[in-house]
Design a protein around this motif. Structure first.
Motif, short mmCIF file in Angstrom:
data_model
loop_
_atom_site.label_atom_id
_atom_site.label_comp_id
_atom_site.label_asym_id
_atom_site.label_seq_id
_atom_site.Cartn_x
_atom_site.Cartn_y
_atom_site.Cartn_z
N ILE A 137 -34.54 3.30 -60.19
CA ILE A 137 -33.97 2.25 -59.34
C ILE A 137 -33.77 2.86 -57.96
CG2 ILE A 137 -31.99 0.73 -58.92
CD1 ILE A 137 -31.35 0.93 -61.93
N ILE A 138 -34.33 2.22 -56.93
CA ILE A 138 -34.06 2.67 -55.55
C ILE A 138 -33.22 1.59 -54.89
CG2 ILE A 138 -35.01 3.51 -53.37
CD1 ILE A 138 -37.66 3.99 -54.70
N GLY A 139 -32.06 1.97 -54.41
CA GLY A 139 -31.18 0.99 -53.77
C GLY A 139 -30.84 1.38 -52.34
N GLY A 140 -30.67 0.37 -51.50
CA GLY A 140 -30.25 0.63 -50.12
C GLY A 140 -29.46 -0.57 -49.62
N GLU A 144 -34.80 -1.57 -44.57
CA GLU A 144 -35.28 -0.38 -43.85
C GLU A 144 -34.69 0.93 -44.40
OE1 GLU A 144 -32.27 -0.18 -40.02
OE2 GLU A 144 -34.44 -0.13 -39.73
N LEU A 145 -33.70 0.81 -45.28
CA LEU A 145 -33.12 2.03 -45.84
C LEU A 145 -33.74 2.42 -47.19
CD1 LEU A 145 -29.39 1.38 -44.89
CD2 LEU A 145 -31.03 2.84 -43.73
N ILE A 146 -34.74 1.64 -47.62
CA ILE A 146 -35.44 1.98 -48.87
C ILE A 146 -36.50 3.03 -48.56
CG2 ILE A 146 -36.97 1.08 -50.71
CD1 ILE A 146 -34.09 0.05 -50.91
N LEU A 147 -36.36 4.19 -49.20
CA LEU A 147 -37.24 5.32 -48.91
C LEU A 147 -38.20 5.63 -50.04
CD1 LEU A 147 -35.02 8.16 -47.43
CD2 LEU A 147 -36.70 6.75 -46.25
N LEU A 148 -39.37 6.15 -49.70
CA LEU A 148 -40.32 6.74 -50.65
C LEU A 148 -40.76 5.79 -51.76
CD1 LEU A 148 -38.56 10.24 -51.06
CD2 LEU A 148 -40.47 9.69 -49.56
N GLU A 149 -40.84 4.50 -51.44
CA GLU A 149 -41.21 3.52 -52.47
C GLU A 149 -42.62 3.80 -53.02
OE1 GLU A 149 -41.08 -0.57 -51.19
OE2 GLU A 149 -42.01 -1.27 -53.04
N ALA A 156 -43.72 7.25 -61.13
CA ALA A 156 -42.69 6.74 -62.05
C ALA A 156 -43.29 5.76 -63.05
CB ALA A 156 -41.59 6.05 -61.26
N GLY A 157 -42.54 5.44 -64.10
CA GLY A 157 -42.89 4.37 -65.02
C GLY A 157 -42.72 3.05 -64.28
N ASN A 158 -41.50 2.52 -64.30
CA ASN A 158 -41.19 1.31 -63.53
C ASN A 158 -40.30 1.68 -62.36
OD1 ASN A 158 -42.28 -0.71 -65.50
ND2 ASN A 158 -40.79 0.34 -66.80
N VAL A 159 -40.55 1.03 -61.21
CA VAL A 159 -39.66 1.22 -60.06
C VAL A 159 -39.01 -0.11 -59.74
CG1 VAL A 159 -39.51 1.84 -57.61
CG2 VAL A 159 -41.07 3.10 -59.12
N TYR A 160 -37.69 -0.13 -59.68
CA TYR A 160 -36.94 -1.35 -59.35
C TYR A 160 -36.27 -1.13 -58.00
CZ TYR A 160 -37.47 -1.69 -64.40
OH TYR A 160 -37.98 -1.71 -65.67
N ILE A 161 -36.57 -2.01 -57.06
CA ILE A 161 -35.97 -1.89 -55.73
C ILE A 161 -34.85 -2.92 -55.61
CG2 ILE A 161 -36.42 -2.01 -53.24
CD1 ILE A 161 -38.26 0.03 -54.40
N THR A 162 -33.74 -2.51 -55.01
CA THR A 162 -32.67 -3.47 -54.78
C THR A 162 -32.01 -3.22 -53.42
OG1 THR A 162 -30.72 -4.50 -55.77
CG2 THR A 162 -30.87 -2.11 -55.96
N THR A 163 -31.66 -4.29 -52.74
CA THR A 163 -30.93 -4.15 -51.47
C THR A 163 -29.62 -4.94 -51.56
OG1 THR A 163 -32.27 -5.95 -50.57
CG2 THR A 163 -32.90 -3.74 -49.93
N ASP A 164 -28.57 -4.38 -50.96
CA ASP A 164 -27.26 -5.03 -51.02
C ASP A 164 -27.35 -6.44 -50.43
OD1 ASP A 164 -26.64 -2.49 -51.76
OD2 ASP A 164 -25.04 -2.17 -50.29
N ASP A 165 -28.14 -6.56 -49.32
CA ASP A 165 -28.18 -7.85 -48.61
C ASP A 165 -29.35 -8.74 -49.07
OD1 ASP A 165 -30.37 -6.62 -47.55
OD2 ASP A 165 -29.68 -6.63 -45.46
N GLY A 166 -30.13 -8.28 -50.04
CA GLY A 166 -31.22 -9.09 -50.57
C GLY A 166 -32.43 -9.18 -49.66
N SER A 167 -32.50 -8.29 -48.63
CA SER A 167 -33.63 -8.37 -47.69
C SER A 167 -34.93 -7.86 -48.31
CB SER A 167 -33.31 -7.60 -46.40
OG SER A 167 -32.89 -6.29 -46.71
N TYR A 168 -34.84 -7.18 -49.46
CA TYR A 168 -36.05 -6.67 -50.12
C TYR A 168 -35.74 -6.43 -51.59
CZ TYR A 168 -40.33 -3.91 -50.69
OH TYR A 168 -41.56 -3.45 -51.09
N GLY A 169 -36.69 -6.75 -52.44
CA GLY A 169 -36.51 -6.52 -53.89
C GLY A 169 -35.41 -7.39 -54.46
N ARG A 170 -34.72 -6.84 -55.46
CA ARG A 170 -33.61 -7.59 -56.05
C ARG A 170 -32.42 -7.60 -55.08
NH1 ARG A 170 -33.65 -6.44 -62.43
NH2 ARG A 170 -35.86 -6.06 -62.67
#
Ligand code: FAD
Ligand code: FES
Length: 296
Positions: A137-140, A144-149, A156-170
């Motif tokens: 899980i990569i969270g920011g 723009e704070l999501i790194l090395l996606e 990785a097996g599965n990569v889950y991206i999440t942003t606090d403000d919902g601007s990208y991923g979950r």
């Protein structure tokens, strides 16, 4: 002198550097860190080894400028050099030193918060190279704070991206994704490795404790020498005092006293706090406070 072969601005406030350091590149393992010093007057700054190339003799670091020294690092260009670049320091991740067959039996979830993606990456890559596909899980706070996606997706097996403000991923903080994966999406994990700001590691540990997932965290307290000589990096782990630079930086997250660790970090922000640390820690305080000379 340690020559910078590549200096690159990443997204958000983050920077990547590839530094010539053949001896470190030859011996390091994921989980370890280096201490860099720009020039004679520079501070010693601990940074995790994000990647290494044993043949090229290089180490990659990724950092976020948050104060004077890291800000100065951002002005360095390819061709410039660090005066000191010490390492590898700290213990490697146990995933890379434990019995491989035992590690292969585990379903592993990595949780990377912000610049924490940098220390997570080499561990996930090492596991991939040894036939183990971990979830990440990569969270920011924001996109723009999501790194090395892309780099992470490649190993990785599965990569889950999440942003606090919902601007990208979950949308939401990393702990929400952990709960969703385990409680709603049928995932189960035998081990979680969480790396990022202390507050994020604290809340991740609270969540994984509830879900019964053993959790390892990589602690980033203030450090001075990084070789076990001063205790500036001390932490309370269970009933014991540990020095993050030699006993860690990775520890059982369910045993860490995060509140004490965060309070200690805050104290370093003010002269008053540093003086208080010196009084409280008495003879055992040998560095980092800026008053006792241990950091010179
Ligand atoms: C083992 C280890 C590995 C690390 N790996 C990385 C990495 O890969 N990438 C990265 O960007 N950073 C990493 N850090 C954090 C990095 O060392 C600090 O950001 C840096 O030392 C700050 O120095 P400065 O002089 O620029 O800021 P300062 O002027 O010293 O500090 C600015 C502000 O940040 C706070 N602060 C200082 N040090 C830390 C710290 N260690 N953690 C959190 N807050 C701090 C201070 O209280 C102050 O408010 C790591 C730290 C440790 C101990
Ligand atoms: S920084 Fe760990 S003992 Fe000094």
């Amino acid at each position: 002198m340690y020559k910078i072969k590549k200096a690159e601005k990443l997204t958000g406030p983050n920077y990547l550097m590839v530094v010539e350091a053949p001896r470190i590149a030859k011996h390091c393992l994921p989980g370890q860190f280096i201490i860099a010093k720009e020039d004679e007057k520079g501070e010693r700054i601990p940074l995790t080894i994000c990647d290494y190339d044993r043949e090229e003799g290089t180490i990659t670091i990724v950092f976020q400028p948050i104060g004077a020294s890291t800000e100065k690092f951002t002005r360095l260009k390819a061709g410039d050099s660090f005066r000191d670049f010490v390492g590898p320091l700290g213990k490697p991740s146990e995933l890379c030193t434990d019995d491989l067959e035992e590690v292969k039996k585990k379903k592993i979830l990595f949780v990377a918060g912000g610049v924490g993606a940098a220390p997570v990456y080499p561990q996930v890559k090492w596991l991939h190279e040894h036939g183990i596909e971990a979830d990440v899980i990569i969270g920011g706070r924001t996109k723009e704070l999501i790194l090395l996606e892309d780099e992470m997706k490649a190993v990785a097996g599965n990569v889950y991206i999440t942003t606090d403000d919902g601007s990208y991923g979950r949308t939401g903080v990393v702990t929400k994704v952990i709960e969703d994966l385990v409680q709603n999406e049928g995932k189960s994990y035998d081990l979680c490795v969480a790396i990022g700001p202390m507050i994020m590691m604290k809340f991740t540990c609270m969540t994984t404790k509830k879900l019964n997932i053993p959790t390892v965290v990589s602690m980033n307290p203030i450090m001075v020498d990084g070789t076990g000589m001063c205790g500036a990096c001390r932490l309370t782990v269970g009933d014991e005092v540990k020095f993050a630079c030699v006993d860690g930086p990775e520890f059982d997250g369910h045993l860490i006293d995060f509140d004490a660790a965060m309070k200690r970090q805050m104290m370093y922000k003010t002269e008053e706090g540093r003086a208080l640390l010196k009084v409280r820690e008495g003879d055992t305080h040998h560095g980092g406070c800026g008053n006792c000379g241990g950091d010179e």
